[in-house]
Design a protein around this motif. Structure first.
Motif, short mmCIF file in Angstrom:
data_model
loop_
_atom_site.label_atom_id
_atom_site.label_comp_id
_atom_site.label_asym_id
_atom_site.label_seq_id
_atom_site.Cartn_x
_atom_site.Cartn_y
_atom_site.Cartn_z
N GLY A 45 0.82 -1.03 -0.11
CA GLY A 45 -0.12 -0.05 -0.10
C GLY A 45 0.70 1.32 -0.08
N TYR A 127 -6.62 -7.09 8.05
CA TYR A 127 -5.06 -6.40 8.00
C TYR A 127 -4.12 -7.48 8.20
CZ TYR A 127 -1.14 -3.42 8.47
OH TYR A 127 -0.02 -2.75 8.33
N ASN A 176 -9.05 -2.78 4.75
CA ASN A 176 -7.67 -3.61 4.11
C ASN A 176 -7.79 -5.09 4.25
OD1 ASN A 176 -5.43 -4.49 3.11
ND2 ASN A 176 -3.96 -3.09 4.50
N PRO A 177 -8.29 -6.10 3.43
CA PRO A 177 -7.75 -5.84 1.96
C PRO A 177 -9.06 -5.59 1.03
CG PRO A 177 -7.88 -8.06 2.49
CD PRO A 177 -8.07 -7.51 3.92
N TYR A 207 -7.13 4.74 6.12
CA TYR A 207 -7.53 5.15 4.72
C TYR A 207 -8.61 6.11 4.74
CZ TYR A 207 -4.94 0.72 4.41
OH TYR A 207 -4.00 -0.21 4.34
N LYS A 237 -0.16 7.10 4.76
CA LYS A 237 -0.70 6.97 3.70
C LYS A 237 -1.05 8.54 2.93
CE LYS A 237 -1.07 2.72 4.33
NZ LYS A 237 -0.23 1.68 3.51
N GLY A 324 -9.58 4.33 -0.42
CA GLY A 324 -8.80 3.44 0.13
C GLY A 324 -7.68 3.33 -0.99
N PHE A 326 -7.05 -0.15 -2.57
CA PHE A 326 -6.88 -1.58 -2.97
C PHE A 326 -8.08 -2.01 -3.84
CE2 PHE A 326 -4.64 -1.36 1.03
CZ PHE A 326 -3.43 -1.78 0.45
N TRP A 328 -9.88 -5.83 -4.31
CA TRP A 328 -9.78 -7.22 -3.89
C TRP A 328 -10.51 -8.19 -4.65
CZ3 TRP A 328 -7.54 -10.03 -0.18
CH2 TRP A 328 -8.16 -11.19 0.26
N ARG A 369 -5.11 -9.08 -3.71
CA ARG A 369 -5.10 -7.74 -3.48
C ARG A 369 -4.22 -6.86 -4.18
NH1 ARG A 369 -2.95 -4.99 1.89
NH2 ARG A 369 -0.98 -4.53 0.45
N ASN A 371 -2.83 -3.25 -5.27
CA ASN A 371 -2.67 -1.92 -4.96
C ASN A 371 -2.54 -0.95 -6.30
OD1 ASN A 371 -0.34 0.42 -5.13
ND2 ASN A 371 -1.79 0.84 -3.27
#
Length: 406
Positions: A45, A127, A176-177, A207, A237, A324, A326, A328, A369, A371
């Motif tokens: 991430g 996570y 996450n995720p 996030y 982040k 965020g 990601f 999934w 996952r 990014n």
């Protein structure tokens, strides 16, 4: 075994039983590989390098070279408390502890609550670094099935009744995720269950500032009236992860214990980073930075969505995340994603296999996952196309999973 390995094995003294539960970090190992310029990485991430603010440490408030308070620098604590109040979470600066990244906050929570065999309730998937940290302290995991709306409050009530957990660990906002974001009704219902049971909530929220459209982001902690709580946040982040500045806020009964654990851990977090961050948060530049960050990441998210639609139809199911970092992907058939990762790395593509995100093996399903914040748009398109070829050869044909819920 080399002579050096044999020497190290022979010279290792007896270690604590806890070390038997220490596992290496897959994401750290992948990041080592992705330092090569030719690798397109969808794994960690990582914020985009070119969007991180410039670090100017001149003319900082006070003199941050000396030892400081374990709680953190007061201007930064006050800024964090003001931001949390804006989210509806009633707390003052005296309930804010500055940590060395939010990962330290997770570790402090583990030290505070977990004894050998302590039950911990958390989402499945969750996570992976939190799973690793809690496992070291001997947590006994109980996974809660996760849907787009969040966990089922009635399932939470039943899980608490079966075996009262030390705490419940949730990531309600751009999880996450999965990227899922709990609805307001779900957040209120979860809070009501926790209040009824008096079970502590540990809410992880790194996030929340990365939203690309309307989304409910009020912390569940803001709805609690009785249950103890710890709220974890991070600046990694949205500024620069190398600063290693995170924070936690906690209900009054828990805060003194977390402070003592922090004092025993590292005395205090980096004062120079704290001073720079407090100054950055003061001005309009920070809000402009957040707006620019969200705009660029939204474009990269949309680029990845379009690439997935072109190349992954029939290979996986996914949803467009509202925020965020990601995507999934739930794969359409059985797949050894760890083996697929090795093949992908040989083709200079990195991703994160889904397995490490599941606290219990029996709850796993084939997933990965991706990014979208770090790679440039052209690399996203090339990387997704190449990854689809790899997975197309690795997935065993099977019935397409009927839904996105775990």
């Amino acid at each position: 075994m080399t002579a050096m390995d044999a020497h190290n094995a022979a010279s290792t003294p007896p270690l604590s039983r806890r070390t038997e539960r220490v596992a290496g970090s897959l994401i750290r190992e992948i990041l080592k590989v992705t330092q090569r310029l030719e690798v397109i990485s969808f794994a960690g991430g990582l914020p985009a390098d070119d969007l991180m603010p410039k670090l100017d440490f001149a003319a900082l408030h006070g003199d941050p070279r000396q030892y400081g308070a374990s709680e953190g620098e007061q201007p930064l604590r006050e800024a964090v408390a003001a931001r949390l109040a804006g989210l509806g979470l009633a707390c003052d600066a005296e309930q804010v502890l500055i940590t060395s990244g939010s990962q330290q906050g997770i570790d402090l929570v583990g030290k505070l609550f977990i004894d050998e065999g302590s039950p911990v309730l958390l989402e499945a998937p969750s996570y992976l670094a939190a799973i690793q940290a809690f496992r070291v302290y001997g947590a006994e995991f109980h996974g809660l099935r996760l849907s787009e709306d969040g966990i089922d409050p009635e399932a939470l009530r039943q899980a608490i009744a079966r075996r009262r957990p030390a705490f419940v660990y949730l990531i309600p906002t751009f999880q996450n995720p999965t990227g899922y974001c709990y609805s307001e009704a779900n957040r209120r219902a979860v809070a009501a269950v926790l209040d009824e049971a008096g079970v502590p909530l540990v809410e992880d929220d790194p996030y929340r500032d990365l939203a690309y459209g309307p989304a409910e982001r009020t912390p569940i902690c803001a709805y609690l009236r009785r249950a103890p709580w710890v709220y974890l946040g991070s600046f990694s982040k949205i500024t620069a992860p190398g600063l290693r500045i995170g924070y936690l806020a906690a209900s009054p009964a828990l805060f003194p214990w977390l402070l003592r654990l922090k004092q025993a851990s590292d005395l205090h977090s980096n004062r120079i980073s704290q001073a720079w961050l407090a100054r950055f948060l003061e001005g309009e530049a920070f809000e402009r930075h957040l707006a620019n960050l969200a705009g660029v990441y939204a474009e990269r998210r949309d680029t990845m969505q379009a690439s997935l639609q072109r190349h992954f139809s029939g290979l996986a199911q996914w949803r467009l995340p509202d925020g965020g970092l990601f995507f999934w992907l739930r794969l359409s058939g059985e797949c050894d994603t760890l083996a697929a990762l090795q093949i992908a790395l040989a083709s200079n593509i990195a991703f994160m296999p889904g397995d490490p995100f599941f606290p219990l093996a029996e709850q796993r399903y084939p997933a990965l996952r991706l990014n979208f914040s770090h790679a440039a748009p052209a690399d996203i398109e090339r990387g997704v196309a190449r990854l689809a070829q790899v997975l197309g050869e690795c997935i065993e044909p099977g019935r397409l999973t009927p839904g996105l819920a775990a």
